[in-house]
Design a protein around this motif. Sequence first.
Motif, PDB file in Angstrom:
ATOM      1  N   PRO B 186     -38.256  11.539 -17.220  1.00 50.22           N
ATOM      2  CA  PRO B 186     -39.640  11.291 -17.655  1.00 50.22           C
ATOM      3  C   PRO B 186     -40.629  12.041 -16.764  1.00 50.22           C
ATOM      4  CG  PRO B 186     -38.403   9.248 -17.660  1.00 50.22           C
ATOM      5  CD  PRO B 186     -37.500  10.287 -17.062  1.00 50.22           C
ATOM      6  N   GLY B 187     -41.602  12.686 -17.387  1.00 50.28           N
ATOM      7  CA  GLY B 187     -42.619  13.427 -16.632  1.00 50.28           C
ATOM      8  C   GLY B 187     -42.265  14.891 -16.466  1.00 50.28           C
ATOM      9  N   GLU B 188     -40.969  15.190 -16.379  1.00 53.24           N
ATOM     10  CA  GLU B 188     -40.560  16.584 -16.249  1.00 53.24           C
ATOM     11  C   GLU B 188     -40.586  17.228 -17.642  1.00 53.24           C
ATOM     12  OE1 GLU B 188     -37.375  15.751 -12.605  1.00 53.24           O
ATOM     13  OE2 GLU B 188     -36.653  15.996 -14.659  1.00 53.24           O
ATOM     14  N   SER B 189     -40.534  18.554 -17.663  1.00 52.89           N
ATOM     15  CA  SER B 189     -40.564  19.198 -18.974  1.00 52.89           C
ATOM     16  C   SER B 189     -39.855  20.550 -18.937  1.00 52.89           C
ATOM     17  CB  SER B 189     -42.005  19.375 -19.443  1.00 52.89           C
ATOM     18  OG  SER B 189     -42.709  20.203 -18.542  1.00 52.89           O
ATOM     19  N   MET B 190     -39.708  21.111 -20.115  1.00 50.47           N
ATOM     20  CA  MET B 190     -39.102  22.424 -20.286  1.00 50.47           C
ATOM     21  C   MET B 190     -40.118  23.347 -20.935  1.00 50.47           C
ATOM     22  SD  MET B 190     -35.990  23.146 -19.499  1.00 50.47           S
ATOM     23  CE  MET B 190     -34.807  22.176 -18.565  1.00 50.47           C
ATOM     24  N   ARG B 191     -40.211  24.570 -20.418  1.00 49.48           N
ATOM     25  CA  ARG B 191     -40.887  25.619 -21.164  1.00 49.48           C
ATOM     26  C   ARG B 191     -39.761  26.436 -21.754  1.00 49.48           C
ATOM     27  NH1 ARG B 191     -46.133  26.254 -18.608  1.00 49.48           N
ATOM     28  NH2 ARG B 191     -46.700  24.121 -18.094  1.00 49.48           N
ATOM     29  N   VAL B 192     -39.822  26.699 -23.020  1.00 51.64           N
ATOM     30  CA  VAL B 192     -38.719  27.388 -23.679  1.00 51.64           C
ATOM     31  C   VAL B 192     -39.232  28.683 -24.308  1.00 51.64           C
ATOM     32  CG1 VAL B 192     -36.901  27.212 -25.401  1.00 51.64           C
ATOM     33  CG2 VAL B 192     -37.613  25.178 -24.128  1.00 51.64           C
ATOM     34  N   PHE B 193     -38.530  29.763 -24.037  1.00 46.45           N
ATOM     35  CA  PHE B 193     -38.979  31.085 -24.474  1.00 46.45           C
ATOM     36  C   PHE B 193     -37.995  31.704 -25.459  1.00 46.45           C
ATOM     37  CE2 PHE B 193     -40.500  30.378 -20.090  1.00 46.45           C
ATOM     38  CZ  PHE B 193     -41.853  30.321 -20.369  1.00 46.45           C
ATOM     39  N   PRO B 194     -38.175  31.431 -26.746  1.00 53.69           N
ATOM     40  CA  PRO B 194     -37.213  31.940 -27.737  1.00 53.69           C
ATOM     41  C   PRO B 194     -37.247  33.460 -27.872  1.00 53.69           C
ATOM     42  CG  PRO B 194     -38.751  30.347 -28.721  1.00 53.69           C
ATOM     43  CD  PRO B 194     -39.253  30.650 -27.361  1.00 53.69           C
ATOM     44  N   LEU B 195     -38.322  34.107 -27.397  1.00 52.22           N
ATOM     45  CA  LEU B 195     -38.425  35.564 -27.526  1.00 52.22           C
ATOM     46  C   LEU B 195     -38.020  36.279 -26.233  1.00 52.22           C
ATOM     47  CD1 LEU B 195     -41.899  35.850 -29.358  1.00 52.22           C
ATOM     48  CD2 LEU B 195     -39.631  35.627 -30.369  1.00 52.22           C
ATOM     49  N   SER B 196     -37.365  35.571 -25.318  1.00 49.93           N
ATOM     50  CA  SER B 196     -37.017  36.153 -24.017  1.00 49.93           C
ATOM     51  C   SER B 196     -36.446  37.562 -24.117  1.00 49.93           C
ATOM     52  CB  SER B 196     -35.998  35.267 -23.296  1.00 49.93           C
ATOM     53  OG  SER B 196     -36.625  34.121 -22.806  1.00 49.93           O
ATOM     54  N   ASN B 197     -35.534  37.765 -25.042  1.00 49.81           N
ATOM     55  CA  ASN B 197     -34.821  39.041 -25.083  1.00 49.81           C
ATOM     56  C   ASN B 197     -35.432  40.071 -26.028  1.00 49.81           C
ATOM     57  OD1 ASN B 197     -32.835  38.468 -23.150  1.00 49.81           O
ATOM     58  ND2 ASN B 197     -31.749  37.194 -24.634  1.00 49.81           N
ATOM     59  N   TRP B 198     -36.594  39.760 -26.578  1.00 54.61           N
ATOM     60  CA  TRP B 198     -37.274  40.737 -27.446  1.00 54.61           C
ATOM     61  C   TRP B 198     -38.091  41.680 -26.570  1.00 54.61           C
ATOM     62  CZ3 TRP B 198     -38.179  39.917 -33.079  1.00 54.61           C
ATOM     63  CH2 TRP B 198     -37.406  38.874 -33.614  1.00 54.61           C
ATOM     64  N   THR B 199     -38.208  42.916 -27.014  1.00 52.81           N
ATOM     65  CA  THR B 199     -39.109  43.845 -26.340  1.00 52.81           C
ATOM     66  C   THR B 199     -40.352  44.019 -27.208  1.00 52.81           C
ATOM     67  OG1 THR B 199     -38.213  45.788 -27.439  1.00 52.81           O
ATOM     68  CG2 THR B 199     -37.146  45.103 -25.382  1.00 52.81           C
ATOM     69  N   GLU B 200     -41.347  44.667 -26.638  1.00 50.19           N
ATOM     70  CA  GLU B 200     -42.577  44.895 -27.388  1.00 50.19           C
ATOM     71  C   GLU B 200     -42.291  45.665 -28.675  1.00 50.19           C
ATOM     72  OE1 GLU B 200     -45.465  47.295 -25.355  1.00 50.19           O
ATOM     73  OE2 GLU B 200     -47.080  46.763 -26.726  1.00 50.19           O
ATOM     74  N   LEU B 201     -41.389  46.642 -28.558  1.00 50.59           N
ATOM     75  CA  LEU B 201     -41.066  47.427 -29.751  1.00 50.59           C
ATOM     76  C   LEU B 201     -40.356  46.578 -30.794  1.00 50.59           C
ATOM     77  CD1 LEU B 201     -41.017  50.199 -31.160  1.00 50.59           C
ATOM     78  CD2 LEU B 201     -38.805  50.625 -30.074  1.00 50.59           C
ATOM     79  N   ASP B 202     -39.445  45.711 -30.351  1.00 50.46           N
ATOM     80  CA  ASP B 202     -38.762  44.810 -31.287  1.00 50.46           C
ATOM     81  C   ASP B 202     -39.780  43.986 -32.063  1.00 50.46           C
ATOM     82  OD1 ASP B 202     -36.221  45.579 -30.356  1.00 50.46           O
ATOM     83  OD2 ASP B 202     -36.236  44.063 -28.781  1.00 50.46           O
ATOM     84  N   ILE B 203     -40.784  43.487 -31.343  1.00 50.13           N
ATOM     85  CA  ILE B 203     -41.818  42.651 -31.976  1.00 50.13           C
ATOM     86  C   ILE B 203     -42.503  43.422 -33.105  1.00 50.13           C
ATOM     87  CG2 ILE B 203     -44.085  41.566 -31.587  1.00 50.13           C
ATOM     88  CD1 ILE B 203     -41.918  39.861 -30.414  1.00 50.13           C
ATOM     89  N   TRP B 204     -42.887  44.657 -32.813  1.00 49.38           N
ATOM     90  CA  TRP B 204     -43.584  45.446 -33.841  1.00 49.38           C
ATOM     91  C   TRP B 204     -42.676  45.805 -35.011  1.00 49.38           C
ATOM     92  CZ3 TRP B 204     -48.391  44.978 -34.291  1.00 49.38           C
ATOM     93  CH2 TRP B 204     -49.233  44.854 -33.173  1.00 49.38           C
ATOM     94  N   LEU B 205     -41.427  46.145 -34.700  1.00 47.13           N
ATOM     95  CA  LEU B 205     -40.496  46.488 -35.782  1.00 47.13           C
ATOM     96  C   LEU B 205     -40.270  45.280 -36.679  1.00 47.13           C
ATOM     97  CD1 LEU B 205     -37.858  48.614 -33.806  1.00 47.13           C
ATOM     98  CD2 LEU B 205     -39.567  49.456 -35.431  1.00 47.13           C
TER      99      LEU B 205
END
Lengths: 642, 311
Positions: B186-205
């Motif tokens: 309780p009180g602790e939390s997770m930040r979760v990054f589903p795009l960790s392995n994407w690059t900027e170019l991947d995002i645009w493509l």
Amino acid sequence: MGEATAAAVPQEGAEASASLADQLRRQGAQTALRFLTCGSVDDGKSTLIGRLLYDAKLVFEDQLAALAADSKTQGTQGGDLDFALLVDGLAAEREQGITIDVAYRYFTTDRRKFVVADAPGHEQYTRNMATGASNSELAVILVDARKGVLTQTRRHSYIAALFGIRHFVLAVNKMDLVGYDQAVFADIERSYRSFAAQLGGLDIVAIPISALRGDNVARASEAMPWHQGPALLPHLEAVAVEGGEGLGAFRMPVQWVNRPNADFRGFSGTVVSGLVRPGDALVALPSGRASRVERIHTFDGELPAAGPGQAVTLTLADAIDVSRGDVLCAAERPAQLSDQLAVHLLWMSEDALIPGRQYRLKCAARTVNCVVTELKHAVNVNTLEAHAAKKLELNGVGVANISLNERLVFEPFGQSPALGGFILIDRRSNATVGVGVFDFSLRRADNVVWQALTVDKAHRASLKHQRPCVIWLTGLSGSGKSTIANLLESRLHDLHRHTYTLDGDNVRHGLTRDLGFTETDRVENVRRIGETAKLMVDAGLIVIVAFISPYRSERRMVRRLLEEGEFIEAFVHTPLAVCEARDPKGLYRKARAGEITNFTGIDAEYQSPENPELTLDTVALTAEQSVEKILDHLRSAGVLQP
Amino acid sequence: MPYPNWRGAKFLQQLTHLQRLEAESIHIMREVMAEAERPVMLYSIGKDSSVMLHLALKAFHPSPPPFPLLHVDTGWKFREMIAFRDRRAKELGVDLIVHKNQEGLAKGIGPVSHGSDVHTDVMKTQALKQALDAHGFDAAFGGARRDEEKSRAKERVFSFRNAHHRWDPKNQRPEFWSLYNGRVRPGESMRVFPLSNWTELDIWLYIREENIPIVPLYFAAERPVVERDGQLIMVDDERLPLHPGEAPSRRRVRFRTLGCYPLTGALESDADDLEGIIREMLVARTSEREGRMIDHDVAASMEKKKQEGYF
């Protein structure tokens, strides 16, 4: 590090525009090679990655400007560009000049996309190195040409192989410092191959390089014409890492049950092996319930088939009970089930792994309780020799048998990393303390059916007109546990209750005679007494345990062995000074004199209960009053009639 | 995206790079959904958030994303961002929580008057912590990618935060295969990054391949800008005080990343469609965050901000 694709780019204007569609098609269709770089401290891993990016023209202008500035203030190359500074990302790393955690870099050349996991070399950070290994397909093992194969080289290679890497590059670095001598390279290669042969069936390519000078990194070195093989980058661009083993049988761990409305009940997950099509016969494990695939749903419409790596949602023809953690399998080739397994383990916590202690085990989407029942041996990763061990310290690797509280769907790791790899989680801190791979099931657990006996605990207890329970007296030696236990049993006997007392000292004459007083032995001692108490509760008895039991985690373990309300923890609270003054057996005197060691309160820890059902202050209360207090509690808890 | 045809002789055909990334992100999102009590998705209106939201639509289909979106509004976002945010939330019918740090607002904290450091800390980091605490969220999706910045390159997909939202970079939970340990007390939390392995170019493509709506500011257009310390700053409203003799000029610019407008540099460009943006990216010689002034404040500034609870 920014996404960098400069090397993949054609030049200006019309030519660029004309080839863009082509290029995008190629970009989208390329698959990435995920590789790990590791080696000893100062072997130059970060320098190598920096050099790779720089030589492939994949470092941006603003990064280069920052690098030039940083090289002057923090560099180790006398003001020249220090490529290591490109990749050491954390302030602490830059301060200390070491790599602590694995860093991920992404770059693309004309021929391939790359994900680099740059792993730390220090033994202290082995867990971070292992993290990088688990998601890589190839490992670049760096060796300093002046030092040859070292402990770390062997440890990294062993761990990379343990967690599934089959392709290795032995990069013998700093060749410039040995005069580009072929004999030095050949010696190191020979010595590495003879070690790696024991890891079984690895594909190894050895390349002599100088990361600092760029020899054999992006292009072939003129200084080493004797090297016949490729330079590093061309090799990484060309190496094939896809297994030729085929798709395997269909498996999909259910991550999430998808129920948008009463009419739709889908099972969402990622296919880990095999193919699935509508109409296929499936079986849900561990329940064994069978059905057929109705449809394969995705946001982009229904699919005619799905294969490994695809995230889908399946609906089934029958309304069978399937929940998170279950694994949907091809009906004709289901996965195995077991609750007793042989495993390889890497331990990653400061608190040693002790057989008998409970952890959570997570495999695919299922989390179960796990106990290491036997540590068969630890592995010396330098020599690969097995040696006996009672516990596994931080960064230790061992072979163990584990026992789970329910049957788990699994496959040997070599067959399926997705159903063969697991992590161990500390029950209290929730930290990830261990990682391992399943080797094989110790028995066909699915053939071992629990004998449902006709006479059960409730029947036995009702005959005795009592509710069985354990009254667990914990406290320092000399706190008065045995006195209270003895008196309590007499009172219960007078009340015609069926009882038994397990006294720590007496039990040590028989049941736990083989155990000493180290932390490991104390844990096993409590486990045996806990299991014995559980059997007695099952027999319908009120069990009194008088036992120092110094560790919270073990007392919690016993609490979990029993049903809700059956474990009554009574803290016999007597200050150490009082116990020592009483010293009924003269033990404190001996401990103080150093005649006995590991004595609780003197040179071994006692962890007071955090929320005991009862606290008995023996300074304020007489033994009789303490017993009254226990009896009051038993009445209010319904163990005794009021 | 067209999926491979798993039939006949094509059994061994691979998923494409983007399909692998998509499936990995969906796996991560479902894992959070199954293990967290109260997840939330941080929605910053940028291109990464747009991709993340699109992936959430995919991950839980036919169910709607089973968590609210949270936008921490510093009060200084581009007006077009806010309009886009409200339009998208309405179109998709998702639950959108907008949080502003009321104390900071009352004190008149802003990037112009207080500088980027104070502004970012009060209106972004503190505001985010307020919102997470107020709603009791125990897992928060963020759109950060590892290729953005050096300290992010070291962060796990599931990034553990203590009760004070702090990140401890030296003591991260090891993370194996696709097994994530999302357990918190309780009180602790997770930040979760589903795009960790994407690059900027991947995002645009991916945006191009999936036709994902994005804020028009990413496309080149004539906009009123002033040049300061080598950066082109858009004069988005009257709150940006002009220096003596300074006059906004209209230039053809676009933005590579979006944040608070006085802190976000534009770049001169003619790329007014996705292909144009991608073409420019492929010849780019500067990294994405160069236009972000908050990263340049002190060495290792992103790491420091993250330790304090910034995403």
